[in-house]
Design a protein around this motif. Sequence first.
Motif, PDB file in Angstrom:
ATOM      1  N   CYS A 117       0.850  -1.195   0.000  1.00 58.28           N
ATOM      2  CA  CYS A 117       0.000   0.000   0.000  1.00 58.28           C
ATOM      3  C   CYS A 117       0.882   1.240   0.000  1.00 58.28           C
ATOM      4  O   CYS A 117       2.094   1.160   0.205  1.00 58.28           O
ATOM      5  CB  CYS A 117      -0.940   0.007   1.199  1.00 58.28           C
ATOM      6  N   GLU A 121      -0.956   6.281   3.478  1.00 54.46           N
ATOM      7  CA  GLU A 121      -2.282   5.903   3.971  1.00 54.46           C
ATOM      8  C   GLU A 121      -2.290   5.728   5.492  1.00 54.46           C
ATOM      9  O   GLU A 121      -3.353   5.704   6.104  1.00 54.46           O
ATOM     10  CB  GLU A 121      -2.757   4.608   3.294  1.00 54.46           C
ATOM     11  N   ARG A 139      -3.684   2.666   9.714  1.00 47.78           N
ATOM     12  CA  ARG A 139      -4.318   2.657   8.400  1.00 47.78           C
ATOM     13  C   ARG A 139      -5.637   1.910   8.530  1.00 47.78           C
ATOM     14  O   ARG A 139      -5.684   0.825   9.080  1.00 47.78           O
ATOM     15  CB  ARG A 139      -3.414   1.942   7.403  1.00 47.78           C
ATOM     16  N   LYS A 140      -6.707   2.505   8.019  1.00 50.31           N
ATOM     17  CA  LYS A 140      -8.025   1.864   8.060  1.00 50.31           C
ATOM     18  C   LYS A 140      -8.257   1.125   6.761  1.00 50.31           C
ATOM     19  O   LYS A 140      -7.983   1.650   5.690  1.00 50.31           O
ATOM     20  CB  LYS A 140      -9.120   2.910   8.266  1.00 50.31           C
ATOM     21  N   ASP A 141      -8.747  -0.114   6.889  1.00 49.43           N
ATOM     22  CA  ASP A 141      -9.155  -0.877   5.719  1.00 49.43           C
ATOM     23  C   ASP A 141     -10.389  -1.694   6.082  1.00 49.43           C
ATOM     24  O   ASP A 141     -10.968  -1.490   7.149  1.00 49.43           O
ATOM     25  CB  ASP A 141      -8.007  -1.749   5.185  1.00 49.43           C
TER      26      ASP A 141
END
Length: 178
Positions: A117, A121, A139-141
């Motif tokens: 990534c 991010e 990091r948000k996913d």
Amino acid sequence: MNELTAKRHAVTAARQALFLVFRIGDERYALQAIEVAEVLPRLPLKPIARAPQWVAGVFAYRGAVVPVIDLSALTFGQPAQARTSTRLVLVHYRPDAATPAQLLGLILEQATDTLRCDAAEFQPYGLDNRQAPYLGPVRKDALGLLQWVRVADLLDDEVRALLFPLSPLDLTLLEDQS
């Protein structure tokens, strides 16, 4: 693929970073892959007397003695669970630019996945956690939050001196005492 598309793809790939993803309990964490030297199965370790409980011990690796810390014990006070996915991950530990990198072993649970990534991010999470300076941005996913662990900030000065003494032990001093 035309030239413009190839250049755009090259710029995107240059911003991408590879991370090794692991867990501490139910929470996800990541190490930047460029800091990882090798991922090994969990190995037997020689304990270090009077070291903090999260210092798991040392082992011999290619002619060198490598100290190992249990990141779960360091972070939450509970040792990593012995699972088939628990790994001994060797990282290049370098606390500052003036110090040469040294191998440091980390015991990590479920260290079996990677993520590519954009490092941008990862965002600050709003806390200044001075007790755990190695816990970086998140990091948000789709799976929730993933927190970046910064290898350079893992050890404080006292533990660094214990695991990586500035000068090697002089064996003649031991012989003189006998």
